[in-house]
Write a protein that holds these residues in place. Structure first.
Motif, mmCIF file in Angstrom:
data_model
loop_
_atom_site.group_PDB
_atom_site.id
_atom_site.type_symbol
_atom_site.label_atom_id
_atom_site.label_comp_id
_atom_site.label_asym_id
_atom_site.label_seq_id
_atom_site.Cartn_x
_atom_site.Cartn_y
_atom_site.Cartn_z
ATOM 1 N N ILE A 1 -8.642 -1.565 -4.421
ATOM 2 C CA ILE A 1 -8.051 -0.566 -5.175
ATOM 3 C C ILE A 1 -8.633 -0.596 -6.296
ATOM 4 O O ILE A 1 -8.917 0.212 -7.639
ATOM 5 N N LYS B 1 -12.010 3.464 5.566
ATOM 6 C CA LYS B 1 -10.313 3.123 5.605
ATOM 7 C C LYS B 1 -10.212 2.858 4.228
ATOM 8 O O LYS B 1 -9.435 3.541 3.079
ATOM 9 N N ALA C 1 -6.614 6.791 -4.582
ATOM 10 C CA ALA C 1 -5.610 6.170 -6.101
ATOM 11 C C ALA C 1 -6.034 6.617 -6.917
ATOM 12 O O ALA C 1 -5.140 6.546 -7.977
ATOM 13 N N VAL D 1 0.418 -1.279 0.450
ATOM 14 C CA VAL D 1 0.055 -0.084 -0.117
ATOM 15 C C VAL D 1 0.343 1.196 -0.080
ATOM 16 O O VAL D 1 0.718 2.326 -0.870
ATOM 17 N N LEU E 1 -8.861 4.521 0.895
ATOM 18 C CA LEU E 1 -7.911 4.051 -0.067
ATOM 19 C C LEU E 1 -8.662 3.973 -2.311
ATOM 20 O O LEU E 1 -7.440 4.501 -2.618
ATOM 21 N N GLN F 1 -0.327 5.267 7.168
ATOM 22 C CA GLN F 1 0.563 4.753 6.427
ATOM 23 C C GLN F 1 2.207 4.518 6.244
ATOM 24 O O GLN F 1 2.993 3.915 6.042
#
Length: 809
Positions: free
Chosen positions: A296, A348, A356, A99, A352, A169
């Protein structure tokens, strides 16, 4: 043109080489044209049994078969793992192995464009993609210098902010695994999570939050293994005798030249998400980098069955005007308004997925949500049903404030905009009570005319006020009622439902903006297999209720330090048992029914799917919250939190009484709310109207009808531990807190508990006697209860309710 032909030939070659995967048994080489045709039909039938109907043009059939052959190989493995070669291609990202690699790619693509806007934490902060990448790297280097090794766990005890995202992160970048928990979680739960997860570090919102947790730990192994503390806000120093705490801003803004990033693979643990605990002790769900990366690449709100853009033919002058279907997914430069807690996997993963794609994220909270909705004018929001219902109730409150002709017009426009439930949501075979013949034609024409007026005069105006640029609203975390879904649709909210668990990272099913079905969620995401089974583990036919199970690369690595629970959840074939009941519709969409453990079994042996009926009851404007009960009892009961605005609109309470209830709720006057609840319970008109609303669905059989209820004016909330952080009902907690009230409801002498109006009882009992599926003995019991229930001794009910409320107090 040559590239197009080469692609076709390559796809055909892959298809032929994978022939063995296309059918359950080997197929002999065709010896004639008819045999070849039979061979193709057999292969296609095998594919459709696995993946559903293949909706592509014949010219694209070879390409579709080739891509589905790869997908078959993924699903045929016992425990599918993250493999970049088996995932859909991302429009902007290369395939990643972890990630944190995402931030290097985003910084190179978007540079100095704004990524995070956090106006409600001191100081107000705007971060670009490059600044975010640098802060993640700096903090990761600092954590490594403080002793964080690859595989270590770090507890993240804070609420949503830009600092939370950077800290999460950075922990992954340094090779660690974050263990997030919110400040609103119970103190004992925070202590348990820290100890059980073997955390060696603590990232807390403030020094006071860190002190509170460390004080509960006491002396022992948990404190001895603590290597560092990082404080996100305020001073970074703790009292004497405790591990010193470092300030986030200093660490994240200071470059660490000696940082040596460890090698992180898709199989490494990225985070341990502890379940919100609707029942029992929370379990630590281990999610890998591959689990999160699958989300993702695999999540999409596009039509799952349409031909991909690169297969769309463009010939001649038409190519100038036809550029293929445009994606409905988030686009670079659009705005996401974030309100959900990041320590829940739903929020969460959605963050992401959108970040992205180059989306700019603005933070908000409950106090500023409506204000920011108008000020920021977002394109995207991720919400839970409770927040969508709050928006719906505020809209209804505004509409109910209208007077005279305007109010009657709004009521007529809202009536014209309503639609009956779809056939696959109806719980019985009885037809809707609608006019027939010429009268029906007149009603339909009048309704169609009003509907034409409703959108420009009502719904479009509301949408322009609330969120004129809104493109995607994702709903997850709990089931969404049909009324709330319809209201969102009328307001023009492009609502997409998702389904999943913490154990599935979480999304396994997500709807499409173009092809969504009312009441249903949607089809599965890429590289995922879904089935519904009965108690014996045998797959049930399409459309029947069964326990829903999934298999795919997003399924968790397992429960932390709980191998027996992992084996119970995931079978030998890699299927995760969700514990949920659902129907898989013919088009592949999932229709959620409820939790298997929430099924109520009455004393006559009949099953009641509580969550399904609760969703129906929540469509009433008088019901704000509801909890059904009746395990091992003769009838179905309920605890009802009424909607104050709805009671005022139906003249069941006066405006002064409504203001008193709202004031007591704000002041948390529990005793005053109890007294008011008993007062409402003593009013025959209130009981009659409420019971009619709770049993408005005439298609429900008699054993699924609410025969008694008790009023609770104090809402179920997260603060009183009756809801999870994602607003799911904790049934065991509410049942324990109101045990005296429930016992009184079922133990009332005679039949005082039967508050169902006599007319409704007679009508539904008559319908039940004509139902050949009802047993004679059960029908006789219901008839005796109904006849006795025609005379309701209200004073006895109020007296027993008062005693129960006093015992609760």
């Amino acid at each position: 043109m040559h590239l197009h032909i080469a692609w076709r030939l390559l796809a055909l070659l892959i298809c032929c080489s994978s022939a063995a995967a296309f059918s359950p048994s080997p197929i002999a080489p065709p010896t004639s044209s008819s045999a070849w045709r039979s061979d193709q039909l057999q292969r296609r039938a095998a594919l459709e049994r696995l993946f559903g109907p293949t909706r592509v043009r014949r010219s694209d059939h070879a390409t579709a078969l080739a891509s589905q052959a790869v997908l078959y190989h993924v699903l045929n493995r016992k425990r599918p793992q993250y493999d970049p070669n088996e995932l859909p291609e991302h429009p902007t990202l290369p395939f990643l192995s972890s990630v944190p690699e995402l931030w290097e790619v985003l910084a190179s693509q978007y540079g100095e464009r704004t990524l995070l806007v956090d106006p409600y934490h001191e100081p107000p902060t705007n971060l670009t993609f490059t600044q975010t990448r640098d802060m993640v790297n700096n903090l990761a280097g600092a954590l490594q210098q403080l002793g964080l090794d690859k595989g270590d766990k770090v507890m993240l005890l804070a609420e949503d902010s830009h600092r939370w995202l950077v800290a999460s992160q950075a922990i992954m970048k340094a090779g660690g695994a974050s263990v997030p928990r919110g400040l609103t979680s119970p103190p004992d739960e925070q202590k348990y999570v820290f100890e059980h997860s073997d955390s060696v570090g603590l990232v807390a919102e403030t020094a006071e939050d860190a002190k509170a947790l460390l004080g509960r730990l006491g002396a022992g192994g948990a404190l001895e293994r603590l290597k560092f503390i990082v404080v996100l806000e305020g001073s970074g120093y703790l009292m004497a005798g405790m591990t010193p705490a470092y300030q986030f801003d200093k660490l994240a803004n200071t470059r660490s030249p000696s940082f040596d990033p460890p090698s992180v693979s898709p199989e490494d643990i990225a985070t341990i998400m502890y379940t919100s605990g609707t029942a029992g002790i929370p379990k630590g769900v281990m999610l890998t980098h591959g689990n999160l990366l699958h989300q993702i690449y695999a999540i999409t709100v596009d039509d799952h069955n349409r031909t991909p853009p690169y297969l769309t033919k463009r010939r001649g002058w038409r190519a100038l005007f036809r550029r293929g279907p445009r994606s409905d997914n988030p686009r670079s430069g659009e705005i996401l308004l974030s309100i959900l807690p990041p320590w829940h996997i739903y929020s969460k993963a959605l963050q992401l997925w959108m970040l992205a794609r180059g989306v700019e994220m603005h933070y908000t909270d409950r106090r500023h949500f409506v204000e920011d909705l108008v000020r920021v004018r977002p394109h995207h929001m991720a919400l839970v049903p409770r927040l969508i219902q709050a928006i719906q109730q505020s809209v209804e409150r505004k509409l109910n404030e209208s007077k005279g002709i305007k109010r009657r017009l709004i009521k007529a426009l809202r009536w014209a905009s309503t639609e009956p439930p779809p056939t696959y949501l109806r719980s019985g075979s009885e037809a809707d009570e609608e006019p027939t013949g010429s009268a029906r034609s007149v009603v339909l024409v009048w309704k169609a005319f009003l509907r034409l007026l409703a959108y420009p005069l009502l719904w479009n105006k509301l949408r322009r006020r609330l969120a004129p640029r809104l493109r995607i609203v994702t709903s997850g975390g709990a089931a969404l009622s049909l009324q709330t879904e319809d209201t969102a649709r009328l307001l023009g909210f492009p609502l997409v439902q998702g389904y999943g668990l913490t154990e599935t990272s979480p999304v396994v099913v997500v709807g499409s903006l173009k092809t969504r079905r009312r009441g249903a969620i949607g089809p599965i995401v890429a590289c995922t297999e879904m089935r519904a089974v009965d108690e014996r583990g045998v797959e049930v036919p399409t459309g029947e209720i069964g326990r829903v199970q999934f298999r795919g690369p997003q399924v968790m690595h397992g429960y932390y330090q709980d191998e027996p629970a992992t084996k119970r959840a995931i079978d030998d074939g890699g299927f995760l048992d969700t514990g949920d009941l659902g129907r898989i519709l013919p088009d592949g969409s999932l229709l959620f029914v409820g939790r298997a453990k929430d099924t109520i079994v009455l004393s006559n042996g009949k099953n009641v799917y509580a969550e399904d009926i609760e969703k129906q009851c929540l469509t009433s404007p008088l019901v704000e919250q509801i909890l059904l009960s009746g395990q091992d009892e003769k009838f179905l009961g309920a605890l009802v939190v009424p909607n104050v605005e709805g009671l005022e609109a139906d003249d069941l309470i006066t405006p002064d009484e409504g203001d008193r209830i709202r004031l007591m709720r704000e002041q948390r006057d529990a005793e005053g709310l109890r007294q008011m609840a008993m007062d409402l319970q003593s009013r025959p008109a209130f009981n009659e109207v409420m019971m009619q609303h709770l049993n408005a669905d005439d298609a429900r059989p008699d054993h699924e009808r609410v025969k008694s209820f008790r009023v609770v004016l104090e809402p179920f909330t997260v603060d009183n531990l009756q809801l999870t952080p994602t607003f799911k009902t904790k049934r065991h907690v509410i049942s324990e807190q109101y045990a005296s009230l429930l016992d009184e409801m079922y133990s009332t002498t005679g039949t005082d508990h039967l508050l169902l109006p006599s007319a409704s009882i007679d009508r539904h009992h008559t319908a039940a006697t004509h139902d050949t599926h009802h047993h004679t003995a059960d029908t006789a019991d219901d008839q005796s209860e109904a006849e006795a229930g025609n005379v309701v001794a209200e004073p006895a009910v109020v007296q027993s309710s008062r005693a129960a409320w006093n015992s609760i107090a």
